[in-house]
Write a protein that holds these residues in place. Structure first.
Motif, PDB file in Angstrom:
ATOM      1  N   VAL A   1       1.205   4.022  -6.056  1.00  0.00           N
ATOM      2  CA  VAL A   1       2.610   4.545  -5.459  1.00  0.00           C
ATOM      3  C   VAL A   1       3.449   3.280  -5.003  1.00  0.00           C
ATOM      4  N   GLY A   2       2.891   2.208  -4.367  1.00  0.00           N
ATOM      5  CA  GLY A   2       3.709   1.239  -3.833  1.00  0.00           C
ATOM      6  C   GLY A   2       4.380   0.746  -5.124  1.00  0.00           C
ATOM      7  N   ILE A   3       3.566   0.278  -6.117  1.00  0.00           N
ATOM      8  CA  ILE A   3       4.298  -0.502  -7.144  1.00  0.00           C
ATOM      9  C   ILE A   3       5.309   0.603  -7.893  1.00  0.00           C
ATOM     10  N   ALA A   4       5.251   1.888  -7.940  1.00  0.00           N
ATOM     11  CA  ALA A   4       6.234   3.055  -8.441  1.00  0.00           C
ATOM     12  C   ALA A   4       7.289   2.742  -7.721  1.00  0.00           C
ATOM     13  N   PHE A   5       7.236   2.438  -6.275  1.00  0.00           N
ATOM     14  CA  PHE A   5       8.470   2.420  -5.367  1.00  0.00           C
ATOM     15  C   PHE A   5       9.108   1.398  -5.743  1.00  0.00           C
ATOM     16  N   MET A   6       8.672   0.192  -6.220  1.00  0.00           N
ATOM     17  CA  MET A   6       9.260  -1.141  -6.394  1.00  0.00           C
ATOM     18  C   MET A   6       9.865  -1.110  -8.051  1.00  0.00           C
ATOM     19  N   ALA A   7       9.115  -0.269  -8.839  1.00  0.00           N
ATOM     20  CA  ALA A   7       9.713  -0.106 -10.206  1.00  0.00           C
ATOM     21  C   ALA A   7      11.057   0.687  -9.934  1.00  0.00           C
TER      22      ALA A   7
END
Length: 155
Positions: free
Chosen positions: A139-145
């Motif tokens: 989820v955190g990496i998806a926000f960054m993506a």
């Protein structure tokens, strides 16, 4: 006589594009529906994992059957709405809105991951984090993506 200071584009200026376009309304609806889906599943449908004997999910049967996939649907709608908001026809897709959207997504993603690492010894302290477990990193990496979709619009 020339103006030494260049005029900054105004989001509300008629030449900048409409404030509320169909694309912007769709992105707002997707973001709100994604958040509402997650909150409704967590608060009203999900069975309490600490209950003995294990309880069955309440609420709509199809949501109970989906179990963890409810988070994929909710976060997917949220991220899709944010990506649609990065289009130049929306206020977040032009001017300063791009920087706000980009930095906002980067910071939320970083805070999501940092929060997970801080509470990883006992994730039951925060709602949603306890159900996702190690998927909190996704989820955190998806926000960054999603932040990178705003970065492609930055001029």
């Amino acid at each position: 006589m020339s103006n030494p200071k260049a005029k900054q584009p105004d989001v509300l200026h008629p030449g900048a594009g409409p404030l509320f376009s169909v694309r912007f309304v769709i992105s707002l609806v997707l973001v709100v529906l994604g958040i509402a889906w997650i909150v409704f599943y967590y608060a009203a449908v999900r069975a309490d994992p600490s209950a003995i004997p294990p309880a069955k999910p309440t609420g709509p049967g199809f949501m109970g059957d989906l179990a963890g996939w409810n988070y994929v649907i909710g976060f997917g709608a949220l991220f899709l709405g944010l990506m649609i908001a990065a289009h130049p026809q929306t206020p977040l897709g032009r001017g300063r809105g791009v920087v706000v959207g980009m930095l906002g997504c980067f910071i939320i993603g970083l805070l999501w991951i940092c929060t997970f690492y801080v509470i990883s010894d006992n994730v039951s302290r925060l709602p949603v984090f306890d159900d996702l477990g190690q998927k909190n990193l996704i989820v955190g990496i998806a926000f960054m993506a999603v932040g990178f979709t705003f970065a492609t619009r930055w001029e």
